[in-house]
Design a protein around this motif. Structure first.
Motif, short mmCIF file in Angstrom:
data_model
loop_
_atom_site.label_atom_id
_atom_site.label_comp_id
_atom_site.label_asym_id
_atom_site.label_seq_id
_atom_site.Cartn_x
_atom_site.Cartn_y
_atom_site.Cartn_z
N ALA A 143 0.92 -1.13 -0.03
CA ALA A 143 -0.03 -0.02 -0.01
C ALA A 143 0.93 1.24 -0.06
CB ALA A 143 -0.84 0.02 1.34
N ASP A 144 1.80 1.30 0.85
CA ASP A 144 2.66 2.45 0.86
C ASP A 144 3.53 2.62 -0.61
OD1 ASP A 144 2.34 2.90 3.53
OD2 ASP A 144 4.11 1.77 4.19
N HIS A 145 3.58 1.51 -1.41
CA HIS A 145 4.36 1.86 -2.62
C HIS A 145 3.49 2.54 -3.54
CE1 HIS A 145 6.06 0.90 -6.59
NE2 HIS A 145 4.78 0.69 -6.93
N TYR A 146 2.10 2.50 -3.42
CA TYR A 146 1.08 3.30 -4.28
C TYR A 146 0.67 4.49 -3.45
CZ TYR A 146 0.53 -0.96 -6.95
OH TYR A 146 1.11 -2.07 -7.96
N GLY A 147 1.09 4.84 -2.34
CA GLY A 147 0.59 6.09 -1.54
C GLY A 147 -0.73 5.75 -1.14
N ALA A 148 -1.11 4.48 -1.08
CA ALA A 148 -2.67 4.23 -0.69
C ALA A 148 -2.91 4.01 0.70
CB ALA A 148 -2.95 3.16 -1.26
N ARG A 149 -4.15 4.34 1.16
CA ARG A 149 -4.46 4.10 2.54
C ARG A 149 -4.60 2.48 2.81
NH1 ARG A 149 -9.97 6.05 3.90
NH2 ARG A 149 -10.58 5.59 1.66
N LEU A 150 -4.45 2.15 4.02
CA LEU A 150 -4.62 0.71 4.27
C LEU A 150 -5.70 0.72 5.28
CD1 LEU A 150 -3.95 -2.21 4.03
CD2 LEU A 150 -2.18 -1.70 5.76
N LEU A 151 -6.76 -0.09 5.05
CA LEU A 151 -8.02 -0.40 5.90
C LEU A 151 -7.89 -1.78 6.42
CD1 LEU A 151 -10.56 1.61 3.63
CD2 LEU A 151 -9.45 2.54 5.47
N ALA A 152 -8.32 -2.06 7.36
CA ALA A 152 -8.32 -3.45 7.92
C ALA A 152 -9.56 -3.61 8.80
CB ALA A 152 -7.14 -3.64 8.81
N ILE A 153 -10.36 -4.67 8.64
CA ILE A 153 -11.39 -5.20 9.49
C ILE A 153 -11.29 -6.49 9.76
CG2 ILE A 153 -13.13 -3.56 8.51
CD1 ILE A 153 -14.04 -5.59 6.60
N LEU A 157 -10.39 -5.27 -7.11
CA LEU A 157 -9.40 -6.15 -7.49
C LEU A 157 -8.97 -7.04 -6.20
CD1 LEU A 157 -7.26 -6.95 -9.55
CD2 LEU A 157 -5.73 -5.70 -8.32
N ALA A 158 -9.58 -8.58 -6.18
CA ALA A 158 -9.27 -9.32 -5.12
C ALA A 158 -7.98 -10.33 -5.01
CB ALA A 158 -10.70 -10.00 -5.16
N ILE A 159 -7.48 -10.13 -3.96
CA ILE A 159 -6.22 -11.05 -3.95
C ILE A 159 -6.40 -11.86 -2.59
CG2 ILE A 159 -3.75 -10.66 -3.41
CD1 ILE A 159 -3.49 -8.07 -4.17
N VAL A 160 -6.29 -13.19 -2.82
CA VAL A 160 -6.16 -14.44 -1.87
C VAL A 160 -4.86 -14.32 -1.26
CG1 VAL A 160 -6.54 -16.90 -1.77
CG2 VAL A 160 -7.94 -15.65 -3.24
N ASN A 161 -4.96 -14.03 -0.08
CA ASN A 161 -4.10 -13.88 0.83
C ASN A 161 -4.48 -14.13 2.20
OD1 ASN A 161 -0.78 -13.09 0.99
ND2 ASN A 161 -1.63 -11.81 2.47
N GLY A 162 -3.51 -15.01 2.73
CA GLY A 162 -3.67 -15.20 4.55
C GLY A 162 -2.76 -16.23 5.04
N ARG A 163 -3.44 -17.01 6.07
CA ARG A 163 -2.76 -17.99 6.74
C ARG A 163 -1.79 -18.98 5.80
NH1 ARG A 163 -6.36 -21.54 10.51
NH2 ARG A 163 -8.17 -21.74 9.22
N TRP A 164 -2.45 -19.49 4.91
CA TRP A 164 -1.97 -20.55 3.73
C TRP A 164 -1.26 -20.01 2.94
CZ3 TRP A 164 -3.60 -24.91 6.21
CH2 TRP A 164 -4.83 -24.89 6.89
N LEU A 202 3.96 -8.81 -5.53
CA LEU A 202 2.51 -8.33 -5.29
C LEU A 202 2.15 -7.29 -6.42
CD1 LEU A 202 1.13 -9.07 -1.79
CD2 LEU A 202 0.37 -9.76 -3.70
N ILE A 203 3.16 -6.29 -5.98
CA ILE A 203 3.20 -5.26 -7.03
C ILE A 203 3.08 -5.17 -8.30
CG2 ILE A 203 4.32 -2.86 -7.62
CD1 ILE A 203 5.41 -2.79 -4.64
N ALA A 204 3.82 -6.33 -8.93
CA ALA A 204 3.80 -6.50 -10.25
C ALA A 204 2.70 -7.13 -10.75
CB ALA A 204 5.15 -7.39 -10.58
N GLU A 205 2.06 -8.06 -9.82
CA GLU A 205 0.83 -8.65 -10.15
C GLU A 205 -0.50 -7.44 -10.02
OE1 GLU A 205 -0.18 -11.90 -10.77
OE2 GLU A 205 1.91 -11.58 -11.72
N ILE A 206 -0.27 -6.66 -9.16
CA ILE A 206 -1.42 -5.50 -9.03
C ILE A 206 -1.35 -4.86 -10.63
CG2 ILE A 206 -1.94 -3.51 -8.12
CD1 ILE A 206 -1.22 -5.23 -5.40
N ASP A 207 -0.05 -4.42 -10.79
CA ASP A 207 0.18 -3.49 -11.87
C ASP A 207 -0.23 -4.37 -13.22
OD1 ASP A 207 1.27 -1.46 -10.56
OD2 ASP A 207 3.40 -2.00 -11.19
#
Length: 353
Positions: free
Chosen positions: A205-215, A251-258, A292-297
Motif C-alpha cells: 500500500a505504501d508503494h502506491y501511496g494508498a490508505r490501508l484499511l483493515a477489518i 481487485l481481489a487478492i487471495v492472501n492469508g494464513r495459507w 505483489l506489486i507486479a501482479e497488481i500493476d
C-alpha cells in the motif's frame, strides 16, 4: 411447488466469520424464495440479530425429543416440524439428528481441518469433521479439495455447492480509482497488526501511496462489510472475504494464513476455487511485496475486474446455490429414511468450536 419449512443450523450465529455469514446469506435467500426458514445455534449474537431483522426466527434451545423446557409458562410454543435441516459442524448435526430422528439433513463441510487436540493433547474431531454416524442424507463440499478429502478419508460422496455471495448486497456504487489503487482493505479474522502478512500489505500500500484499511477480529469489527469495501480499490483476504470484494468490483487478492493464492483472474480461477479461495494452492508460499506489486500493476484494470465480477455472479450466486439446496432437499424428502433416535444433550467440542 409447495414451499419448504427449513431449519438452518451452525456452530455459532455470533461471529462475523465464514460459516456464520454463509448461513445468514443462505437463510435470507431461501426466505426471499418463499420458503419458511428458521435458524438454530447454541450461540446467538450479531448474525442472529441480522436474521431476526430479516424476519427469520433464531433459536438457541431446540430439544423436541430431549429435556423438556424448564418453564412451561415462559417457553414459547413452537412448531418443531421441518421438511429439511441444512446444518454445518458435526456436533450440531449430531445434536439435531438426536432431536429430529426422521428429518432429512444436508450437511455442509466448509474446510479441511477435521481433527484438533484438546489441552491435554487428546485428539478430537474438529467442527468441520463430517458427522459420519448421523445418517446425513447429503453431504455438501464447498470445493473440489473438500470433496476429495471426504471421498478419500471417509468414503463420502459429497456434491459441490461453491461458496456463494449475495450479489445484490455486494454491489459497489463507486468505481475503483483510476490508474492505481488509492486504498487497500485487509479483511481477515486471523492476522493481527504485527503479523508478517499485514506488514507485507502495508508495504504494498505504501508503494502506491494508498490508505490501508483493515477489518476483522484483530482490527475493527464492521457489521456492514460492504460499506468498508466501498472505500477500497483492492481487497485482500481468504474465502468469502476475497469473494465479497471481487463481487463488489474490486481487485481481489487471495492472501492469508495459507499463503498467497494470487489475484483472482481468468488465468487462475480454477486453481483458486478448487481450494475455496484459501490460498492453499500456493503450497504455503507468500509473495514478496515486489511480486505483489507486479501482479497488481498487471491486473488493476477494468477488463480483469469485470471478468471476475461476472464470473462470481454466475458461479457463486446465492440464488443458484439456494435453488440447488432446495432441489436436493426435495429429492431427500421424496425418499425418506427412518432413523432411530439417539437422545443426547447438545455439547460443545471445546471453546474454539
Amino acid at each position: 411447488m409447495k414451499p419448504l419449512r427449513i431449519l438452518i443450523a451452525n456452530g455459532t450465529l455470533s461471529l462475523l466469520a465464514g460459516s456464520e455469514t454463509w448461513s445468514e446469506t443462505l437463510a435470507i435467500q431461501l426466505k426471499k424464495m418463499g420458503h419458511e426458514v428458521e435458524c438454530f445455534s447454541p450461540e446467538l449474537g450479531i448474525i442472529a440479530q441480522h436474521l431476526e431483522d430479516a424476519g427469520i426466527k433464531c433459536h438457541n434451545n431446540m430439544a423436541p425429543l430431549g429435556v423438556k423446557p424448564f418453564s412451561y409458562v415462559l417457553e414459547e410454543k413452537r412448531d418443531y416440524s421441518y421438511d429439511v435441516i441444512i446444518a454445518s459442524h458435526h456436533h450440531i448435526v449430531e445434536f439435531l439428528r438426536s432431536q429430529f430422528p426422521n428429518t432429512p439433513i444436508i450437511s455442509t463441510i466448509h474446510g479441511i481441518i477435521h481433527f484438533m487436540n484438546d489441552e491435554a493433547g487428546k485428539q478430537l474431531w474438529a467442527p468441520e469433521h463430517p458427522a459420519v454416524d448421523s445418517k446425513v442424507g447429503q453431504f455438501v463440499a464447498v470445493s473440489e479439495e473438500v470433496q476429495e478429502i471426504l471421498k478419500k478419508d471417509y468414503a463420502i460422496d459429497a456434491m459441490i455447492i461453491r461458496n456463494f455471495i449475495d450479489i445484490e448486497k455486494f454491489t459497489a456504487k463507486r468505481p475503483i480509482s483510476p490508474g492505481k489503487p488509492a486504498a487497500f482493505l485487509i479483511n481477515t479474522n486471523y492476522a493481527g497488526i504485527e503479523e508478517p502478512e499485514t506488514k507485507l500489505i502495508k508495504e504494498v500500500a505504501d508503494h502506491y501511496g494508498a490508505r490501508l484499511l483493515a477489518i476483522g477480529m484483530n482490527f475493527q469489527l464492521s457489521p456492514d462489510t460492504m460499506k468498508i469495501i466501498e472505500e477500497a480499490d483492492v481487497v485482500m483476504g481468504m474465502g468469502r472475504s476475497a469473494l465479497e470484494g471481487a463481487t463488489a468490483g474490486r481487485l481481489a487478492i487471495v492472501n492469508g494464513r495459507w499463503g498467497t493464492g494470487g489475484i483472482i483472474n481468468q488465468t487462475n480461477i480454477n486453481e483458486l476455487r478448487s481450494c475455496n479461495f484459501s490460498g492453499r494452492n500456493s503450497g504455503g508460499k507468500f509473495m514478496t511485496a515486489e511480486e505483489l506489486i507486479a501482479e497488481i500493476d498487471k491486473n488493476y484494470n477494468p477488463e480483469t475486474i469485470d471478468w471476475v465480477t461476472n464470473y462470481i455472479k454466475s458461479e457463486h450466486n446465492v440464488a443458484y446455490a439456494a435453488e440447488t439446496f432446495v432441489q436436493t432437499a426435495r429429492g431427500l424428502i421424496a425418499q425418506p429414511e427412518t432413523v432411530e433416535p439417539v437422545l443426547k444433550p447438545y455439547r460443545r467440542v471445546n471453546a474454539n468450536s
